[in-house]
Design an enzyme around this catalytic site. Structure first.
Site, PDB file in Angstrom:
ATOM      1  CB  SER A   1      19.719 -12.709  12.129  1.00 46.23           C
ATOM      2  OG  SER A   1      19.359 -13.026  10.804  1.00 46.23           O
TER       3      SER A   1
ATOM      4  NE  ARG B   1      26.484 -12.745  14.392  1.00 45.65           N
ATOM      5  CZ  ARG B   1      25.751 -12.587  13.294  1.00 45.65           C
ATOM      6  NH1 ARG B   1      26.199 -13.035  12.133  1.00 45.65           N
ATOM      7  NH2 ARG B   1      24.592 -11.993  13.345  1.00 45.65           N
TER       8      ARG B   1
ATOM      9  NE  ARG C   1      -2.975   6.153   3.930  1.00 49.25           N
ATOM     10  CZ  ARG C   1      -3.554   6.416   2.754  1.00 49.25           C
ATOM     11  NH1 ARG C   1      -2.805   6.756   1.711  1.00 49.25           N
ATOM     12  NH2 ARG C   1      -4.855   6.338   2.611  1.00 49.25           N
TER      13      ARG C   1
ATOM     14  CG  HIS D   1      -0.349  27.266  25.277  1.00 49.68           C
ATOM     15  ND1 HIS D   1       0.514  26.468  26.002  1.00 49.68           N
ATOM     16  CD2 HIS D   1       0.178  28.516  25.311  1.00 49.68           C
ATOM     17  CE1 HIS D   1       1.502  27.203  26.465  1.00 49.68           C
ATOM     18  NE2 HIS D   1       1.325  28.444  26.046  1.00 49.68           N
TER      19      HIS D   1
ATOM     20  CB  SER E   1     -17.506   9.963   6.266  1.00 45.55           C
ATOM     21  OG  SER E   1     -18.341   9.222   7.144  1.00 45.55           O
TER      22      SER E   1
ATOM     23  CB  THR F   1      32.756 -15.361   7.746  1.00 45.33           C
ATOM     24  OG1 THR F   1      31.765 -16.058   8.483  1.00 45.33           O
ATOM     25  CG2 THR F   1      32.632 -13.863   8.015  1.00 45.33           C
TER      26      THR F   1
ATOM     27  CD  GLN G   1      30.525 -14.294  12.335  1.00 44.50           C
ATOM     28  OE1 GLN G   1      29.349 -14.451  12.061  1.00 44.50           O
ATOM     29  NE2 GLN G   1      31.266 -15.216  12.947  1.00 44.50           N
TER      30      GLN G   1
ATOM     31  NE  ARG H   1      -3.542   0.112   2.844  1.00 42.10           N
ATOM     32  CZ  ARG H   1      -4.838   0.204   2.539  1.00 42.10           C
ATOM     33  NH1 ARG H   1      -5.439  -0.807   1.941  1.00 42.10           N
ATOM     34  NH2 ARG H   1      -5.525   1.293   2.819  1.00 42.10           N
ATOM     35  CE1 TYR H   2      -0.898   2.947   3.578  1.00 40.39           C
ATOM     36  CE2 TYR H   2       0.241   1.486   5.096  1.00 40.39           C
ATOM     37  CZ  TYR H   2      -0.917   2.116   4.686  1.00 40.39           C
ATOM     38  OH  TYR H   2      -2.081   1.917   5.367  1.00 40.39           O
TER      39      TYR H   2
END
Length: 478
Positions: free
Chosen positions: A327, A322, A296, A152, A282, A104, A234, A13-14
């Protein structure tokens, strides 16, 4: 078509197509292959038994990834990196033995994460420029239009519509500075080995420490970066993720502030966000024009401001060289923050480009409140030109103001403060003279000039710097 599997609304959607691709599997795995090519080239240049023929073979298959082979292999070995090493080797039989040599999994995983976050932030920067550009046009157009200011959310000394917009722009400029700072210090992990000591590479280079150092520099240069982190475990420090998301959360703060202001202004019927011809406000009340895009923006911004906490906790709870509890969280928190801010800025650009201003409503509200705000000027005028007693007039104005306020609040009548002052002989002023004193532009101070100075001295130089970045014309899906 019935969809029976959950998918993130950020994707469906976004977020924009561009941002979704940056965080896509295809982008990730193609970056892995670029990193393997960079590693092989660097190792060849530093004297390891890697041939140009092998590198050429790797380059020939950098983009045509055999995903089906990798997927089948992963079912067997349960390891995504080694599955893709295997799949790459199937396509490149001559180079099979040197793919991922000495590295690695974090070599491709972490370096790719940094590259993707960097590219994502570059896209965010471009969208920020679009929003600033749109708002600057708005600010310039309405720099002299007086409007009631609020502190305010109570009526306060007038400002101008354009000056108010400069407050939104200034926060975005602060965000842009943070974006540029984060991009300016971009570094890769490099190739540090299993605990960050480069032990495997020291072995490959027969104990040559200088070549180990050169390996990182060469990889960085080949991937378009100036440097690698000097030390690591790592992984790269997970503090980097929190720094990226701090920037994103800052943008969310600015966007949320803007969205709240627009929602309040739309309630006052002074300024509205764009409303499409066939848009429904509405399901029950056909007359409504809800500020749904601004709502939104606020909604997604709240998500990002909460999401940044994930990276705080992840960075804080890493153990020694690590752990793997980062992850699963990173796979969610980091991409979704980028996708959310991408969506926020698309909405922001759209709203800022189509804001509708109603000067008559603004003028009407200002005229209702201005007599109260003008009392000091009225009093000073009577003292200065008619020799009246300030203390005496202050008390009379206080009484008249309270009575006029009672008419407005308790009886629902119009503000008749001017009529009361004109009828009070102590002031010696006519109603016509008072109304002449109440021109709104007399009470906006330097709002117009501040807006002009701000745009000319701060905003336009930034827009000139980024003039080659085209304005984004976001497609709002819903």
């Amino acid at each position: 078509m019935i969809k029976d599997t959950y998918e993130s609304p950020l994707s469906s959607r976004y977020a924009s197509k561009e941002m979704k691709y940056i965080f896509s599997p295809d982008k990730k795995f193609k970056t892995w292959r670029k990193l393997w090519i960079a590693l092989a080239e660097a190792e060849m240049e530093l004297g390891l038994p890697v041939t140009q023929e092998q590198i050429d073979e790797l380059k020939a298959h950098a983009d045509d990834i055999n995903y089906e082979v990798a997927q089948e292999r992963e079912k067997l070995v349960r390891h995504d990196v080694m599955s893709h090493v295997y799949a790459y080797g199937v396509q490149c039989p001559k180079a099979k033995g040197i793919i991922h040599l000495g590295a690695t999994s974090c070599y491709v995983g972490d370096n790719t994460d940094i590259i993707i976050m960097t590219e994502g932030l570059q896209l965010i920067r471009n969208k920020l420029i679009t929003v600033i550009r749109n708002l600057s046009k708005f600010a310039d157009e309405y720099k002299a239009l007086p409007t009631l200011a609020f502190t305010h959310f109570q009526p306060a000394q007038p400002t101008t519509v354009g000056k108010r917009a400069t407050l939104w722009i200034q926060e975005l400029l602060m965000d842009l500075e943070d974006v540029e700072y984060q991009l300016s210090k971009a570094k890769l992990l490099g190739s540090k080995g299993t605990t960050g000591t480069q032990a495997s590479f020291l072995e490959l280079f027969d104990g040559d420490h200088e070549k180990c150092k050169q390996l990182d520099k060469k990889i960085a240069e080949k991937m378009g970066y100036s440097d690698c982190f000097p030390v690591s475990g790592q992984t790269y420090s997970r503090k980097l993720d929190s720094q990226f998301l701090n920037v994103l959360a800052g943008i969310a703060q600015s966007a949320s502030k803007f969205s709240n202001d627009i929602r309040l202004l739309q309630h006052l019927k002074e300024v509205e966000e764009p409303f499409e011809k066939n848009q429904i406000g509405s399901s029950a009340m056909a007359y409504k024009r809800n500020p749904m895009r601004s709502e939104r923006i606020g909604s997604l911004s709240r998500y990002v401001m909460c999401d940044v906490l994930n990276t705080y906790f992840t960075a804080a709870t890493q153990w020694f060289e690590r752990t793997l509890d980062d992850s699963a969280n990173k796979r969610l928190s980091v991409p979704e923050a980028f996708l959310a801010v991408d969506g926020i800025l698309s909405l922001y650009a759209n709203v800022a480009d189509g804001l509708v201003v109603y000067p008559k409503v603004i003028e009407q509200r200002l005229k209702k409140e201005l007599p109260f705000m003008a009392t000091e000027n009225i009093m000073m005028d009577a003292v200065k030109y008619r020799g009246a007693d300030r203390q005496q007039l202050h008390e009379r104005i206080r009484v008249h103001s309270m009575d006029a306020s009672k008419v407005v609040k308790e009886e629902g009548g119009e503000n008749d403060l001017l009529e009361r002052i004109a009828a009070d002989k102590a002031f010696g002023v006519t109603l016509e003279e008072l109304e002449n004193l109440l021109k709104p532009e007399k009470y906006t101070g330097r709002a117009k000039e501040q807006t002009e100075d701000f745009l000319n001295e701060y905003v336009n130089p930034v827009l000139e710097k980024y003039k080659d970045i085209e304005s984004d014309k976001p497609e709002i899906n819903v």
